[in-house]
Motif scaffolding. Structure first.
Motif, PDB file in Angstrom:
ATOM      1  N   ARG A  84      -7.733   1.523   0.426  1.00 35.16           N
ATOM      2  CA  ARG A  84      -6.566   1.995   1.180  1.00 35.16           C
ATOM      3  C   ARG A  84      -6.204   3.439   0.846  1.00 35.16           C
ATOM      4  O   ARG A  84      -5.031   3.816   0.911  1.00 35.16           O
ATOM      5  CB  ARG A  84      -5.350   1.077   0.923  1.00 35.16           C
ATOM      6  N   ARG A 126     -11.839   3.493   2.072  1.00 32.17           N
ATOM      7  CA  ARG A 126     -11.024   2.742   3.022  1.00 32.17           C
ATOM      8  C   ARG A 126     -10.643   1.380   2.453  1.00 32.17           C
ATOM      9  O   ARG A 126      -9.501   0.925   2.632  1.00 32.17           O
ATOM     10  CB  ARG A 126     -11.784   2.581   4.340  1.00 32.17           C
ATOM     11  N   GLU A 152      -7.656   6.079   6.058  1.00 32.02           N
ATOM     12  CA  GLU A 152      -7.507   5.218   7.226  1.00 32.02           C
ATOM     13  C   GLU A 152      -8.250   5.847   8.398  1.00 32.02           C
ATOM     14  O   GLU A 152      -8.633   7.026   8.335  1.00 32.02           O
ATOM     15  CB  GLU A 152      -6.030   5.012   7.560  1.00 32.02           C
TER      16      GLU A 152
END
Length: 225
Positions: A65, A62, A68
């Motif tokens: 990125r 996470r 999510e």
């Protein structure tokens, strides 16, 4: 200390993504998430890791990125942050590994090629055969993954149920089997089992995530009210 220039700043950020990919458990979690949303509990069960380890790996992904989250009631669901981009990234990593790493090729030869020496069907070829109505497409992933998305017109028979449900498959039409991705063993085992029972069967070159990432049409089951 001098401030890094734009190029160095970008490289540092890209290195964080590369570091997040640098663990086999995290690559496995990404493969599961490429099938659809999952909770930490589900991912822990699928991967065989503890809840704590699963959560720790997901937090690393996470921060980079790559995944999510979405909260639904008491549960936090994880999904890929940009399906096509992440799947394409993993596919590129796979191609580099197959080209450069002897261990990757040894496993491919010892298991995949030994079990299935026939050339797999490409996505483009399968799309043409589907349009012409020449094949039966078999999805051997678990039912919940099939429900979140699958190839158009695919029949879902999880690999564990294949022996008991052979009567559901046509004997006079070629069967193309697929599962989670190019290294998922379900499709290889399913094709071997079908051929042993007289069916004409081949496998797709990769799996559902790669098919979707390439922009081909997909279907999903409507959620129950």
């Amino acid at each position: 200390m001098s401030t890094p220039g734009p190029k160095q700043a970008i490289f540092e950020s890209l290195a964080e993504v590369a570091q997040a990919l640098g663990h086999s458990n995290r690559l496995e979690l990404l493969e599961y998430l490429a099938q659809g949303q999952r909770s930490v509990e589900e991912l822990s069960t699928l991967s065989g890791m503890t809840f704590a380890n699963t959560s720790r790996h997901l937090q690393i992904l996470r921060r980079a990125r790559l995944v999510e989250t979405e909260r639904r009631g008491k549960h936090v669901l994880y999904s890929l942050a940009g399906d096509a981009e992440v799947v394409t990234l993993i596919s590129a990593l796979s191609r580099v590994g197959e080209r450069n790493l002897a261990e990757v090729n040894r496993v491919l030869d010892d298991y995949f090629h030994a079990r299935d020496s026939m050339e797999a069907v490409t996505r483009e070829d399968l799309a043409e055969r589907l349009e012409a109505g020449l094949v039966t497409v078999l999805d051997v992933r678990p039912e919940e993954e099939f429900a979140q998305g699958h190839l158009p017109g695919a029949r879902n028979i999880p690999y564990a149920e294949l022996d008991q449900r052979l009567s559901e498959l046509p004997e006079d039409t070629e069967i193309v089997a697929y599962c989670r991705g190019p290294y998922c063993v379900f499709a290889v085992e399913a094709v071997a089992a079908l051929r042993a029972r007289g069916f004409k069967a081949v496998r797709l070159e990769d799996g559902f995530p790669e098919w979707k990432a390439a922009g081909f049409a997909v279907e999903a089951q409507a959620a129950a009210c």
